[in-house]
Enzyme design. Structure first.
Site, PDB file in Angstrom:
ATOM      1  N   HIS A 197      32.175  38.985  36.556  1.00 52.62           N
ATOM      2  CA  HIS A 197      32.169  38.560  37.691  1.00 52.62           C
ATOM      3  C   HIS A 197      33.559  38.276  38.458  1.00 52.62           C
ATOM      4  O   HIS A 197      33.562  37.968  39.941  1.00 52.62           O
ATOM      5  CB  HIS A 197      31.244  37.254  38.067  1.00 52.62           C
ATOM      6  CG  HIS A 197      30.503  37.113  39.259  1.00 52.62           C
ATOM      7  ND1 HIS A 197      30.821  38.157  40.344  1.00 52.62           N
ATOM      8  CD2 HIS A 197      29.272  36.452  39.565  1.00 52.62           C
ATOM      9  CE1 HIS A 197      29.916  37.779  41.430  1.00 52.62           C
ATOM     10  NE2 HIS A 197      29.111  36.628  40.856  1.00 52.62           N
ATOM     11  N   ASP A 221      31.779  42.316  42.129  1.00 52.17           N
ATOM     12  CA  ASP A 221      30.963  41.349  43.065  1.00 52.17           C
ATOM     13  C   ASP A 221      29.378  42.018  42.835  1.00 52.17           C
ATOM     14  O   ASP A 221      29.178  42.947  42.221  1.00 52.17           O
ATOM     15  CB  ASP A 221      31.377  41.682  44.442  1.00 52.17           C
ATOM     16  CG  ASP A 221      32.643  41.487  44.651  1.00 52.17           C
ATOM     17  OD1 ASP A 221      33.267  40.422  44.272  1.00 52.17           O
ATOM     18  OD2 ASP A 221      33.106  42.019  45.845  1.00 52.17           O
TER      19      ASP A 221
END
Length: 439
Positions: free
Chosen positions: A410, A414
């Protein structure tokens, strides 16, 4: 006679240390040139260390599980001639069975050069009081069974402890007033018990504890998983996929395949779907150097295939999957799987992946949360397939359904990009003809 010192060789480019996995020889063994002395493991592969000379083993410099630096001495041989060293390394070479004086004690110590030397400690003059054996203690603590209906004298706490331990208090001799059973009596019963305790229903408590040292491949796996979970903030998306059409296509292709084509499993189709998906999102086919703050995006799709072997989990790599059709992917999967299970996969075949597929096959669950193969940024997890009733707008119909679980780094991926990737994989698997379309 001379002494020949064998040092840990350079077992791979950029490798500074290796773990001793297994010794193939012992002190006192006579070895011939090219005989395998030990197996060592780097973060890439397991390598065998051969003997460059004939000789007799007089010293081993490490134990299985120890990590040694390249160039460190790991074994010494007694050889004909002068050997390769004049250094006075050990005052006395190890023998297979060091002589121990009566009532003396042998201790194993390490010299500043990490060489093992046996030092004999003089016998101590302290007189040790001999403790009674377990059988003797048991005779004192266990008396004849009380007559049926005769209630042992014990507190509620003693009765509860005996019940939890599966002990019939009628078999325990009480040393307290009026034959009352004390906690000490139960301690003696448990400590001196050499006979299985038979609680109700024949269940037997097991107080054994085993110590298993984490070495070799298992330790490398533990290290990589720890790095991945400590450095990478994972985001995992689970999606269900209707595999009915793909399974029908796979069955048809296998039925009509030629003899020179391997049997198709689900994995080659997943690989081809992955190739198409990352072509549209190259940021997922990448390696993240988090120390330098640089993401390396690759044009070639090198798919790691997490595979369980008798020695643990390994990840052989199908290089340039973008240049292979489903038959080519299947052939390479079969070849690498066989090499991994046999332990013959090379360092090059176990490294260089840019994205990974992991599957537990029929043992898989409804959903999993796969751990990213650091330093990659994405991993595709495959769960078990099952026939489930699905609503088609008019009725419930049986369909072959399978969940895919994909994890992403992450820091650089995204949530939206992750979701787009998962939906692209889903559409390709549910419409398998698209897998074969070029352009």
């Amino acid at each position: 006679m001379g002494e020949y010192v064998i040092k840990l060789p350079d077992v791979g480019e950029g490798v500074a240390e290796a773990e001793i996995v297994e010794w193939e020889v012992s002190v006192g063994d006579v070895v011939q040139e090219d005989a395998v002395l030990a197996a060592v493991m780097t973060d890439k592969a397991t390598v065998e260390i051969p003997s460059p000379v004939d000789g007799r083993v007089i010293w081993l410099g490490a134990e299985p599980g120890d990590v040694m630096s390249v160039g460190a001495p790991i074994i010494k041989l007694e050889v004909d001639g002068e050997g390769n060293t004049t250094e006075n390394t050990t005052s006395k070479p190890l023998s297979a069975e060091p002589e121990t004086p009566k009532s003396g004690k042998v201790e194993k110590k390490a010299s500043p050069k990490q060489e093992q030397v046996f030092v004999v400690e003089p016998p101590k003059t302290k007189v040790e009081i001999e403790k009674p054996s377990a059988s003797q203690v048991r005779k004192q603590s266990i008396g004849p069974a009380r007559a049926e209906g005769e209630k042992p004298i014990a507190s509620p706490a003693i009765r509860k402890r005996a019940q939890d331990g599966g002990v019939d208090l009628r078999q325990v001799t009480g040393t307290g007033p009026a034959g009352r059973i004390t906690h000490e009596d139960l301690d003696i019963y448990f400590d001196g018990s050499s006979v299985a305790i038979h609680p109700k229903g024949g269940l037997v408590p097991n107080a054994s504890v085993s110590e298993v040292k984490i070495v070799g491949l298992r330790r490398k796996i533990a290290e990589k998983m720890s790095i991945s979970k400590s450095r990478i903030p994972h985001i995992t998306i689970v999606e269900e996929v209707d595999m009915t059409a793909l399974e029908e296509l796979r069955a048809t292709l296998n039925k009509s395949r030629s003899e020179d084509h391997p049997k198709l499993t689900l994995l080659p189709f997943l690989m081809r779907a992955l190739v198409k998906a990352v072509a549209e999102q190259p940021n997922l086919n990448a390696i993240f150097d988090d120390e330098a703050g640089v993401v390396h995006q690759y044009g070639g799709v090198h798919i790691g295939m997490a595979a369980q072997t008798p020695n643990g989990l390994v990840v052989p790599v199908i290089k340039h999957a973008e240049a292979r059709d489903v038959w080519g992917c299947a052939a390479e999967v079969n070849r690498l799987a066989a090499a991994s299970k046999a332990g013959t996969a090379t360092r090059e075949e176990l490294s260089g992946s840019t994205i990974t597929i992991t599957s537990l096959g029929p043992l898989g669950a409804i959903a999993t949360t796969p751990v990213i193969n650091h330093p990659e940024v994405a991993i595709l997890g495959v769960n078990k397939m099952a026939v489930r009733p699905m609503w088609d707008g008019n009725d419930f119909v049986p369909r072959k359904m399978m969940n895919i679980s994909s994890s992403f780094d992450h820091r650089v991926i995204d949530g939206w990009d992750a979701a787009v990737f998962v939906q692209r994989i889903k559409s390709l698997l549910e419409t398998p003809a698209m897998i074969f379309m070029e352009g």
